[in-house]
Write an enzyme that holds these catalytic residues in place. Structure first.
Site, PDB file in Angstrom:
ATOM      1  N   GLU A 122     -10.647  -0.793  -3.481  1.00 14.82           N
ATOM      2  CA  GLU A 122      -9.913  -0.158  -2.385  1.00 14.82           C
ATOM      3  C   GLU A 122      -8.750   0.671  -2.914  1.00 14.82           C
ATOM      4  O   GLU A 122      -8.533   0.780  -4.124  1.00 14.82           O
ATOM      5  CB  GLU A 122      -9.415  -1.217  -1.409  1.00 14.82           C
ATOM      6  N   ASP A 128       0.837  -1.219   0.000  1.00 15.63           N
ATOM      7  CA  ASP A 128       0.000   0.000   0.000  1.00 15.63           C
ATOM      8  C   ASP A 128       0.865   1.259   0.000  1.00 15.63           C
ATOM      9  O   ASP A 128       0.638   2.177   0.798  1.00 15.63           O
ATOM     10  CB  ASP A 128      -0.922   0.025   1.222  1.00 15.63           C
TER      11      ASP A 128
END
Length: 325
Positions: free
Chosen positions: A212, A39
């Site tokens: 996401e 991420d």
């Protein structure tokens, strides 16, 4: 006899020393190592790139967020955070576990880190991109439900928006206006953006579809919502985008999606990153991949160039590379 043995020994030692002195000393080859960050986000300031992200495996032991630095995107430092490599450390933060998906921005003469902990979103501040970042409040920005993967977008009119993922019948991307102090949202503006409804977004046909890792930018008056879909453990984890004429939507998903996937990078589980620009205004997307074809973790950080062709967002062929130190 003793003298002969001594002379032979002396000649042997002399010969060995002569060979050693005449030999060429080969330089030690330094092998660059992958950086294991998931991420990821890269923040650029005053000639330096700063890399943050979710630590994977036993790295940092879930104690917060490490930060790496580079002046050229090719060679990266070991962790440089103000607290033993950490830019934000557990104890100075909201929450005590699940430190995921940070974003860094400079606003109102401070550096802000918006991040996930305990499946909620919080914000910490610092005078330096290296930290130490500390929370003024130990409360999450949104106090109801569970939400992850924050991204703050500041529009040209000064309005600020918090894009994030709410864990409700799947990972769904929402947006709300966020107040000027970046500490709370305007609840009446909370709006769903997208969920996983297309075949490429749910290749395993699960009952918990995942969208996401939102990043939002504006180009030629159009808003672009870049996101990842599928469970991150799925080899088909990939990146697509949607567009809108308003930061609150409605959003139209691109027919070109996914624009970054294992099909054009040869990497499994590729996605969940952030856009950044270099000093020449060249646009890049930093993301993570699976560790190998057989293992998901620890995930590896990488970058790929992206560009606009007319109003279509595309990955630049052959530009993918791993980040190493």
């Amino acid at each position: 006899m003793k003298k002969i043995i001594t002379l032979v020994s002396f000649m042997s030692v002399f010969g060995a020393c002569s060979q050693e002195n005449n030999s060429v000393v080969k330089p030690v080859e330094v092998v660059a190592k992958n950086i294991f960050v998931a991420d990821p986000t890269i923040y650029y300031s005053k000639g330096m790139y700063y890399l943050y992200g979710t630590t994977t495996g036993n790295i940092a032991n879930g104690e917060g967020f490490l930060v790496y630095t580079s002046s050229d995107l090719k060679k990266w430092s070991e962790p440089k955070g103000a607290q033993n490599g950490l830019a934000l450390k557990k104890g100075d933060s909201f929450g005590d576990k699940g430190f995921w998906a940070p974003q860094i921005l400079e606003y109102d003469k401070k550096f802000y880190m918006i991040y996930t902990a305990n499946e909620n979103i919080a914000v910490a501040t610092s005078d330096s991109p290296l930290g130490p970042f500390k929370n003024e409040s130990k409360k999450p920005i949104i106090e109801t439900g569970n939400q992850i993967d924050p991204f703050v977008f500041i529009d040209e009119d000064g309005k600020k928006y918090l894009y994030h993922v709410r864990l409700t019948n799947g990972n769904r991307i929402f947006v709300a206006e966020i107040n000027d102090d970046l500490q709370s949202i305007k609840p009446e503006t909370l709006t769903e953006c997208i969920s996983g409804t297309l075949p490429w977004e749910n290749t395993e046909n699960t009952n918990w579809p995942v969208t996401e890792g939102p990043t939002v930018l504006k180009h030629n008056g159009l808003y672009y919502l870049i996101y990842s879909a599928n469970d991150f453990r799925n080899i088909d984890y990939a990146v697509g985008y949607a567009t809108s004429k308003s930061p609150l939507g409605p959003w139209e998903k691109s027919k070109d999606s996914p624009i970054i996937s294992r099909k054009n990078t040869s990497q499994n589980g590729i996605g969940h990153g952030d856009i950044f620009w270099d000093p020449n205004q060249k646009m890049h997307y930093v993301l993570h991949t699976h560790f190998s074809t057989a293992e998901v973790s620890p995930r590896k950080a990488a970058i790929i160039d992206v560009e606009f062709v007319d109003n279509q967002l595309k990955a630049v062929p052959g530009s993918f590379s791993f980040l190493k130190n």
